[in-house]
Design a protein around this motif. Structure first.
Motif, short mmCIF file in Angstrom:
data_model
loop_
_atom_site.label_atom_id
_atom_site.label_comp_id
_atom_site.label_asym_id
_atom_site.label_seq_id
_atom_site.Cartn_x
_atom_site.Cartn_y
_atom_site.Cartn_z
N ALA A 1 10.12 -0.15 -1.03
CA ALA A 1 9.86 -1.41 -1.75
C ALA A 1 9.43 -2.52 -0.81
O ALA A 1 8.70 -3.43 -1.22
CB ALA A 1 11.10 -1.83 -2.54
N GLY A 2 9.88 -2.49 0.43
CA GLY A 2 9.54 -3.54 1.38
C GLY A 2 8.24 -3.26 2.10
O GLY A 2 7.70 -2.15 2.06
N ARG A 3 7.74 -4.27 2.79
CA ARG A 3 6.48 -4.12 3.52
C ARG A 3 6.69 -3.44 4.86
O ARG A 3 5.79 -2.76 5.36
CB ARG A 3 5.83 -5.50 3.72
CG ARG A 3 4.54 -5.48 4.52
CD ARG A 3 3.84 -6.80 4.47
NE ARG A 3 3.32 -7.06 3.13
CZ ARG A 3 2.14 -6.62 2.69
NH1 ARG A 3 1.37 -5.89 3.47
NH2 ARG A 3 1.73 -6.92 1.48
N LEU A 4 7.86 -3.61 5.47
CA LEU A 4 8.12 -2.99 6.77
C LEU A 4 8.32 -1.49 6.59
O LEU A 4 9.06 -1.05 5.70
CB LEU A 4 9.35 -3.61 7.41
CG LEU A 4 9.26 -5.11 7.76
CD1 LEU A 4 10.58 -5.60 8.33
CD2 LEU A 4 8.12 -5.37 8.74
N VAL A 5 7.66 -0.72 7.42
CA VAL A 5 7.75 0.73 7.31
C VAL A 5 8.90 1.30 8.12
O VAL A 5 9.08 2.52 8.15
CB VAL A 5 6.42 1.38 7.79
CG1 VAL A 5 5.27 1.00 6.89
CG2 VAL A 5 6.12 1.00 9.23
N THR A 6 9.65 0.45 8.77
CA THR A 6 10.80 0.92 9.55
C THR A 6 12.13 0.52 8.92
O THR A 6 13.18 0.90 9.42
CB THR A 6 10.74 0.36 10.98
OG1 THR A 6 10.67 -1.06 10.93
CG2 THR A 6 9.52 0.91 11.72
N VAL A 7 12.08 -0.24 7.82
CA VAL A 7 13.30 -0.69 7.14
C VAL A 7 13.21 -0.29 5.68
O VAL A 7 12.30 -0.73 4.97
CB VAL A 7 13.49 -2.23 7.27
CG1 VAL A 7 14.75 -2.66 6.53
CG2 VAL A 7 13.54 -2.63 8.73
N TRP A 8 14.14 0.53 5.23
CA TRP A 8 14.13 0.98 3.84
C TRP A 8 14.72 -0.11 2.94
O TRP A 8 15.85 -0.54 3.13
CB TRP A 8 14.91 2.27 3.69
CG TRP A 8 14.90 2.81 2.29
CD1 TRP A 8 15.90 2.72 1.37
CD2 TRP A 8 13.83 3.51 1.66
NE1 TRP A 8 15.53 3.32 0.19
CE2 TRP A 8 14.26 3.82 0.35
CE3 TRP A 8 12.57 3.90 2.07
CZ2 TRP A 8 13.45 4.50 -0.55
CZ3 TRP A 8 11.77 4.60 1.17
CH2 TRP A 8 12.20 4.88 -0.11
N SER A 9 13.93 -0.53 1.97
CA SER A 9 14.35 -1.62 1.08
C SER A 9 14.52 -1.18 -0.36
O SER A 9 14.65 -2.02 -1.26
CB SER A 9 13.31 -2.76 1.13
OG SER A 9 13.13 -3.22 2.44
N GLY A 10 14.51 0.11 -0.60
CA GLY A 10 14.67 0.61 -1.95
C GLY A 10 13.43 1.35 -2.43
O GLY A 10 12.34 1.21 -1.88
N PHE A 11 13.64 2.12 -3.49
CA PHE A 11 12.54 2.93 -4.04
C PHE A 11 11.65 2.08 -4.94
O PHE A 11 12.14 1.31 -5.77
CB PHE A 11 13.11 4.11 -4.84
CG PHE A 11 12.06 5.02 -5.42
CD1 PHE A 11 11.55 6.06 -4.67
CD2 PHE A 11 11.58 4.83 -6.71
CE1 PHE A 11 10.59 6.90 -5.19
CE2 PHE A 11 10.62 5.66 -7.23
CZ PHE A 11 10.12 6.70 -6.48
N SER A 12 10.33 2.24 -4.78
CA SER A 12 9.40 1.48 -5.60
C SER A 12 8.03 2.15 -5.55
O SER A 12 7.66 2.76 -4.54
CB SER A 12 9.29 0.04 -5.11
OG SER A 12 8.29 -0.65 -5.85
#
Length: 263
Positions: free
Chosen positions: A34-45
């Motif tokens: 869900a987030g823009r950073l590809v190294t930090v998981w921000s949830g499924f989207s």
């Protein structure tokens, strides 16, 4: 009594498969972040897949890539099939070695050299770089692969079928279309798919021979990745992986269906 595979063999296979497919699995997984950073998981989207519909640059590049791939693969299939027929059926004609060398040269020639030489050719001819120069370059690149695939099939082809057709009054061109071509059709189709895949994947030659309005998808992806990897790029790559997987599965199912047909 046969022994099962040793732990060393299993570990080697596991490490090899992980080396090949783990990066692909990570790419697909991060495309749903869900987030823009590809190294930090921000949830499924699935937001980044929807964002592709609003990205005109990526859609235009994909459309150019598809058109160039289909057209260049079709031209390469026709020319490569004719070249294979000439090499197999032409006998020991004069300059055969030179002809074969020219056909197979792109197999071993670095793509940088091919791209530069084609660029110099187009500049010398005064041709503006764009869709057609890119199509011609990809046709030149993929023609040799089609010739190799079709030639391998023609070597094992039973020529008595052609002789029987000609004994019944069938002219040579009709014999080729009615007898030879249907029998080598799987090799021709495989050559077309290989040519299309190579055109879809090419970056180096396209960078030399493309122009304004003819930016391919690999070029667009590379230009955006240089500024940083985004989940949108991961989504594009995931769609490509899915398309390739579906194509391979469809081809495999079609091959199994043909083998089950009654004689």
């Amino acid at each position: 009594m046969r022994k099962g595979p040793s732990w060393f063999n299993l570990a080697s296979i596991g490490l090899g498969l992980a080396f090949l497919y783990l990066p692909i699995v990570l790419l697909v997984a991060w495309s749903f972040n869900a987030g823009r950073l590809v190294t930090v998981w921000s949830g499924f989207s699935t937001h980044w897949y929807a964002a592709l519909l609003d990205d005109d640059a990526l859609r235009d590049a994909a459309w150019v890539t598809l058109r160039v791939g289909v057209l260049s693969a079709s031209l390469a299939t026709v020319l490569g099939t004719l070249a294979a027929v000439g090499l197999v059926r032409g006998g020991r004609f004069r300059s055969r070695l030179l002809f074969a060398g020219l056909i197979y040269a792109p197999l071993v020639m670095p793509e940088v050299i091919m791209g530069l030489s084609l660029l110099l050719l187009f500049v010398a001819l005064g041709l503006p770089r764009g869709f057609w120069t890119l199509t011609a370059a990809h046709t030149t690149l993929t023609l040799c692969y089609v010739a190799v695939v079709v030639q391998a099939r023609l070597v094992d082809f039973d020529r008595s079928l052609e002789e029987a057709a000609q004994d019944l009054g069938c002219p040579p061109w009709r014999t080729f279309l009615s007898v030879t071509l249907p029998n080598i059709a799987p090799a021709v189709a495989a050559g077309w798919m290989l040519a299309f895949t190579l055109s879809l994947d090419d970056l180096v030659i396209a960078s030399f021979t493309s122009g304004p309005g003819a930016t391919t998808l690999p070029m667009r992806i590379y230009s955006q990745v240089r500024l940083g990897v985004s989940p949108e790029i991961n989504a594009v790559c995931t769609l490509l992986i899915g398309a390739v997987a579906l194509g391979v599965a469809a081809w495999g199912l079609a091959g199994r269906a043909r083998t089950r047909l009654p004689l």
